[in-house]
Write a protein that holds these residues in place. Structure first.
Motif, PDB file in Angstrom:
ATOM      1  N   VAL A  85       0.849  -1.189   0.000  1.00  0.00           N
ATOM      2  CA  VAL A  85       0.000   0.000   0.000  1.00  0.00           C
ATOM      3  C   VAL A  85       0.886   1.240   0.000  1.00  0.00           C
ATOM      4  O   VAL A  85       1.905   1.293   0.695  1.00  0.00           O
ATOM      5  N   ASN A  86       0.473   2.251  -0.745  1.00  0.00           N
ATOM      6  CA  ASN A  86       1.290   3.446  -0.964  1.00  0.00           C
ATOM      7  C   ASN A  86       1.739   4.132   0.320  1.00  0.00           C
ATOM      8  O   ASN A  86       2.914   4.363   0.522  1.00  0.00           O
ATOM      9  N   ALA A  87       0.850   4.472   1.196  1.00  0.00           N
ATOM     10  CA  ALA A  87       1.221   5.241   2.390  1.00  0.00           C
ATOM     11  C   ALA A  87       1.791   4.365   3.508  1.00  0.00           C
ATOM     12  O   ALA A  87       2.266   4.882   4.508  1.00  0.00           O
ATOM     13  N   LEU A  88       1.749   3.056   3.344  1.00  0.00           N
ATOM     14  CA  LEU A  88       2.152   2.157   4.424  1.00  0.00           C
ATOM     15  C   LEU A  88       3.453   1.409   4.153  1.00  0.00           C
ATOM     16  O   LEU A  88       4.192   1.115   5.085  1.00  0.00           O
ATOM     17  N   GLY A  89       3.731   1.070   2.906  1.00  0.00           N
ATOM     18  CA  GLY A  89       4.932   0.293   2.628  1.00  0.00           C
ATOM     19  C   GLY A  89       5.561   0.583   1.283  1.00  0.00           C
ATOM     20  O   GLY A  89       6.761   0.678   1.155  1.00  0.00           O
ATOM     21  N   ASP A  90       4.712   0.694   0.250  1.00  0.00           N
ATOM     22  CA  ASP A  90       5.204   0.968  -1.107  1.00  0.00           C
ATOM     23  C   ASP A  90       6.264  -0.034  -1.553  1.00  0.00           C
ATOM     24  O   ASP A  90       7.210   0.318  -2.240  1.00  0.00           O
TER      25      ASP A  90
END
Length: 175
Positions: free
Chosen positions: A39-44
């Motif tokens: 997820v973009n804001a969590l791990g990318d």
């Protein structure tokens, strides 16, 4: 913004038909929600992918991640890794960080965020469930004939004519 739009079709049956082969992942379970790492804001962080059974004649691979449910007419490209050598059968978690994370002379094409890397899931808050198609495309040539400056649409156009087979695993995410 209309967040109650109809579900878009799976784009891959709309392409020229090619044989399928297998792809599995330690990080993506087919049809299930993505882990926070993707997820973009969590791990990318790009997921581990491992494939087998590519068609005879495969000389290279292209790996993509596409969200057809993005609120745009063209969907959203999260990852495009091109010219992965034909003897490679997996990418480790995090291979989408940058070009140095990829094997051989493989490289990233610009994603729809504008980077040359993997960009994690980031659907609009309150939107429908989005599908993320992680696809390994078997290519019958040692390279696709594009460079890092082309768009994902140009890669897709070339794949329409050069793909020997396709392996798909799909994750989902809703914000």
């Amino acid at each position: 913004m209309n967040l109650d739009r109809p579900v878009t079709p799976d784009p891959y049956p709309l392409l020229p038909e090619v044989p399928s082969f297998s792809v599995i992942s330690d990080d993506v379970s087919d049809g299930q929600p993505l882990k926070d790492d993707q997820v973009n804001a969590l791990g990318d962080t790009s997921p581990h992918l491992e494939w087998s059974g590519a068609p005879d004649g495969t000389q290279s691979f292209v790996v993509t991640c596409f969200d057809p449910d993005a609120p745009t007419p063209s969907g959203f490209w999260h990852w495009v890794a091109v010219d992965i050598p034909g003897d490679v059968t997996s990418l480790p978690t995090g291979a989408g960080a940058d070009d140095s994370s990829l094997p051989g002379d493989a490289f990233h094409v610009r994603n729809d965020v504008g980077g040359h890397n993997f960009s994690g899931a980031a659907p609009p808050e309150g939107d429908q469930v989005h599908r993320y198609f992680f696809v390994v495309h078997a290519v019958g040539e040692p390279n696709l004939g594009v460079d890092a400056d082309v768009s994902p649409a140009v890669v897709s156009f070339n794949l329409a004519f050069k793909t020997l087979g396709r392996a798909i695993i799909q994750g989902t995410y809703q914000h």
